[in-house]
Design an enzyme around this catalytic site. Structure first.
Site, short mmCIF file in Angstrom:
data_model
loop_
_atom_site.label_atom_id
_atom_site.label_comp_id
_atom_site.label_asym_id
_atom_site.label_seq_id
_atom_site.Cartn_x
_atom_site.Cartn_y
_atom_site.Cartn_z
CD GLU A 216 -2.81 -0.87 2.11
OE1 GLU A 216 -2.55 0.29 3.73
OE2 GLU A 216 -4.02 -1.30 2.12
CD GLU A 293 -3.95 -5.82 3.12
OE1 GLU A 293 -4.85 -5.49 4.02
OE2 GLU A 293 -2.67 -5.92 3.24
C1 GLA Z 1 -4.01 -2.51 4.98
C2 GLA Z 1 -2.36 -3.53 5.43
C3 GLA Z 1 -2.41 -4.38 6.10
C4 GLA Z 1 -3.73 -3.33 7.31
C5 GLA Z 1 -4.54 -3.83 7.07
C6 GLA Z 1 -5.55 -3.03 8.11
O1 GLA Z 1 -4.62 -2.84 4.01
O2 GLA Z 1 -1.95 -3.60 3.84
O3 GLA Z 1 -1.40 -4.02 6.23
O4 GLA Z 1 -2.72 -2.63 8.09
O5 GLA Z 1 -4.68 -2.46 6.51
O6 GLA Z 1 -5.75 -3.70 9.25
#
Ligand code: GLA
Length: 820
Positions: A216, A293
């Site tokens: 991210e 995710e």
């Molecule tokens: C993002 C991150 C994960 C985690 C989620 C929230 O998607 O990539 O590593 O921190 O947020 O749980």
């Protein structure tokens, strides 16, 4: 005044006209020297691994084909379960993998936490809880594919987002950027991981189908050059046939999207799925789609309400994706536990995470199937041929009867030998990564009450003068100063600072611990403020490890009785307890203050009386039949030094009964004397919207008056909000505080007003049901800023509940007026 009601990132779309689609890597592109004659497909079952027909390299490939992923020559929908092996006792790894398989998943998606694997520079640890290749082999044994996410940064609510704290020993380091030292260290780590998983990628007959580049990055910055460097490093170390992907949010994935990587999108339950993929489909019409995710639940922070997410919405999202042939990874399918000091912290607004990473996931913290699990299993069964795999036998839970601690080693008489320094230094400067640090100096004589200011206490400081407790400074609450009584020259000042998790999200990950800059004493003499910087420190490094605790001198606890505050001394407590039949249990810490617990040398994690977590998970596999030892370091002191094992966890009990609202009881914002600097109307739909003020305004307090909603109902909600400066840049939200919110829904979920600047697009501020328009928010920016506009993100669901329509903006240098 002009209102630009376009989606902000639509600007980026203009560039798409000239965007050239990356070449899709197909089996034919595989280097010539590799044999590629047969087209037979293989499966990963143990039998097929043993057949004599050796599959060719073309068969054993995973790649992005036209609109679909291709695995071993056939279309493949990834149904991945996110699990993190260091968060699960090794003894239970296979159980959890089998639970995921039985749920209907075909892949395990995992992060590799750099800081767990390289505790000191060049000392790599792939043993025990860190045995990555063993975990991947267990996936293979159970016919599960693997998606590897080797960071270097992972976020994951894990200490410093997975980066090792020792990087901070280089003060000027630029983390997650093209800093030569950072890149050199990443390369060594990636090389070590690649060696560990050698032979386990799909091309070599292993289960790893693809690997992720960074994590991210869009929510950290825009730097394709750096992301490209990480990609090249992964290619160099893992081989260039492994398929690579990037994950980001729908709102920012284009910022760092590299032409030759697969792009995937992350979002949570309830999100408008078509909208999430709309931009990706435009940019790359032929790309297979994946939500890498899909958030099943959410994490908890100390002092915050326990988070849950609806099972129905989660299942609706997954079935919608499967109906549309969209791959997904369910983050988390099983969250597990942040053992020891591994829990991270979020920001803006320092928000340390609790020890449990239960996440309201389908498989709970201790590996049991929840109602969410059963409902999802039923839903997923419709997308698979044959019956779901049998569920492994549940791991038993049990109780441990209440027992008392017998020994205590109070902290102050048991300090290690100090170091001395003229100026304040951070924990990292003393080569200390975790635990607490005590700073001691002598005070000058003062005749009146003075203000002690600690710049900045990271993270929980307690102040003592001549051994007497004065008060605490809690970084979560932005506390930095405390009043101290007049003292004699030479009085001893002690500042005990406990480090919680390093921030794991956003620019604030460069999170030094201890005291970061200076300590001052200021005195008001006849209207003149005299400030003196305190120097000449004795510094005691209190590492959080058994070695330190074992070095202490223990005394029978019977010799102590609670002080005036009802607490026993702060220090290390010890007890032996007997177990007749080891089983998973949940140790109750409700009568303890704040600290860390260990059983048979295994670190169970942090506890804190404020909640919401009140019990710590103790896996049965770490217990012995007969005697077991427990050690607890309590930096505040328990009210009662006892505990007991429950057969289910307590994760949702905040100590304070009043919900954390941003409004004093009957306070009401009074705008009758104010005039707005801007006003406007938002339009319906998902995605960012921007309002540009006709003229920039300067101020510290910003009031937003919301007049009505798009849907004509009473709800108002904001997912994220930014103000922009004269250059059109987002103003940092690091020092923001919500000064006032007329209504906050902290009953049906955790939708307090600070959610509008928590950097998470999937969480939001919402008014409570029954509260009527107009709605109000006042934000304290921390200091005066020049503001030329505002960016607003409504909720992510297709129906955008709480979408705001007409609004007015007020900007002031001092706080607004409030009436009772
Ligand atoms: C993002 C991150 C994960 C985690 C989620 C929230 O998607 O990539 O590593 O921190 O947020 O749980």
């Amino acid at each position: 005044m002009t209102i630009i009601q376009n989606r902000i990132l639509a600007i980026a779309m203009i560039t798409l006209a000239t965007y050239v689609l990356p070449p899709v890597i197909k089996p034919n592109d595989i280097p010539q020297n590799l044999n590629s004659t047969s087209t037979k497909t293989i499966s990963l079952t143990a039998e097929s691994q043993e057949t004599n027909t050796s599959p060719t390299i073309n068969d054993m490939r995973f790649y992005a084909g036209d609109g679909e992923f291709i695995l071993n020559g056939k279309p493949f929908i990834i149904k991945a379960a996110e699990l993190h092996y260091p968060r699960i006792p090794r003894e239970y790894w296979e159980h959890r993998i089998q639970m995921c398989k039985s749920l209907g998943m075909n892949t395990i998606c995992l992060y590799v936490f750099w800081n767990a694997h390289e505790p000191e520079p060049d000392r790599f640890d792939f043993n025990g809880q860190n045995d990555l290749s063993e975990f991947i082999n267990l996936c293979k044994k159970n016919d599960m594919y693997v998606i590897l996410r080797p960071g270097p940064y992972v976020c994951a609510e894990w200490e410093m987002g997975g980066l090792p704290w020792w990087l901070l020993k280089k003060k000027e380091i630029r983390l997650r950027e093209s800093d030569p030292y950072f890149l050199e260290r990443v390369d060594r780590f990636q090389k070590a991981v690649a060696e560990e998983v050698a032979g386990l990628t799909i091309e070599d007959g292993g289960p790893i189908i693809m690997a992720q580049v960074e994590n991210e990055y869009g929510s950290y910055g825009t730097d394709k050059n750096y992301v490209g460097q990480i990609r090249d490093m992964i290619r160099k170390n893992f081989g260039d046939r492994l398929t690579l992907f990037q994950c980001d949010w729908a709102s920012n994935f284009m910022n760092n999207g590299l032409d030759d990587l697969i792009w995937t999108i992350n979002f949570g339950t309830g999100a408008n799925i078509d909208k999430q993929f709309a931009k990706l489909k435009e940019a790359r019409p032929e790309s297979p789609l994946m939500c890498s995710e899909f958030w099943s639940g959410w994490f908890d922070k100390w002092g915050g309400k326990h988070e849950t997410r609806s099972a129905d919405k989660m299942i609706a999202g997954i079935t919608e994706m499967l109906d549309k042939n969209i791959s997904f990874s369910l983050y988390m399918t099983h969250g597990g536990t942040n053992w020891g000091h591994w829990a991270g912290a979020n920001s803006p607004g320092f928000a340390p995470d609790v020890t449990s990473y239960d996440y309201d996931a389908p498989i709970n913290e201790h590996g049991a199937a929840t109602p969410k699990y059963h409902a999802l299993r039923k839903a997923l069964a419709k997308y698979a041929s044959g019956k779901p795999a049998t569920m492994p036998k549940a791991i038993p839970t049990g109780k441990i009867s209440k027992f008392s601690f017998t020994d205590v080693a109070p902290l102050f008489p048991n300090l290690p030998s100090p170091k001395t320094d003229v100026e304040i230094k951070t924990m990292e400067d003393y080569n200390q990564g975790f635990g607490s640090i005590l700073y001691r100096t002598k005070l000058p004589a003062t005749s009146t009450s003075t203000t002690l200011t600690v710049n900045d206490p990271h993270d929980f400081a307690q102040i003592f003068i001549d051994g007497m407790y004065i008060g605490k400074l809690d970084r979560r609450l932005g506390e930095k100063s405390i009043q101290i009584p007049p003292v004699k020259a030479g009085s001893q000042l002690d500042i005990l600072v406990e480090a919680m998790g390093r921030i794991n999200f956003g620019r604030a990950i460069k999170d030094f611990k201890g005291i970061t800059d200076s300590v001052t004493l200021s005195e008001n003499r006849d209207g003149h403020i005299f400030v003196c910087t305190l120097r000449n420190w004795e510094v005691f490094n209190l590492e959080d490890n058994m070695e330190f605790y074992d070095s202490m001198e223990f005394m029978p606890l019977g010799a102590f009785s609670p002080g005036e505050d009802g607490r026993l001394p702060m220090g290390v407590y010890r007890a032996t307890f007997t177990v007749s039949k080891p089983a998973d249990t949940f140790l109750n810490f409700a009568s303890w203050g704040k600290g860390l617990a260990y059983v048979n040398g295994k670190p169970l994690g942090r506890f804190w009386e404020i909640g919401p977590q009140q019990t710590l998970y103790l896996p049965g596999c770490w217990l012995k039949k007969g005697d077991n030892e427990i050690v607890v370091f309590d930096i505040i002191g328990p009210r009662e030094a006892t505990t007991e094992g429950f057969d289910s966890p307590v994760l949702d009990q905040l100590q304070s009964v009043t919900p954390p609202l941003h409004r004093k009881n009957s306070e009401k914002l009074n705008l009758s004397m104010e005039s707005p600097v801007a006003s406007g109307s938002f339009i319906p739909g998902n995605g960012w919207q921007q309002l540009n003020f006709a003229q920039p305004s300067t101020g510290r307090y910003i009031g937003i008056e919301m007049l009505n909603s798009i849907h004509g109902d009473d709800l108002a909600a904001i997912s994220e909000l930014y103000f922009i400066d004269e250059k059109g840049e987002r103003i940092s939200r690091e020092s923001w505080k919500i000064r006032y919110a007329d209504s906050e829904d902290v009953e049906s979920g955790n939708h307090a007003a600070d959610k509008l600047y928590d950097l998470q697009e999937s969480t939001y501020w919402s008014t409570a049901s029954g509260a009527k328009y107009p709605h109000y928010i006042v934000i304290d920016l921390g200091s005066e800023k020049r503001i030329s506009g505002m960016q607003y993100l409504p909720r992510m669901e297709a129906e955008t509940p709480g979408a705001i329509k007409d609004f007015r903006i007020y900007v002031k240098s001092s706080d607004f007026n409030y009436s009772k």
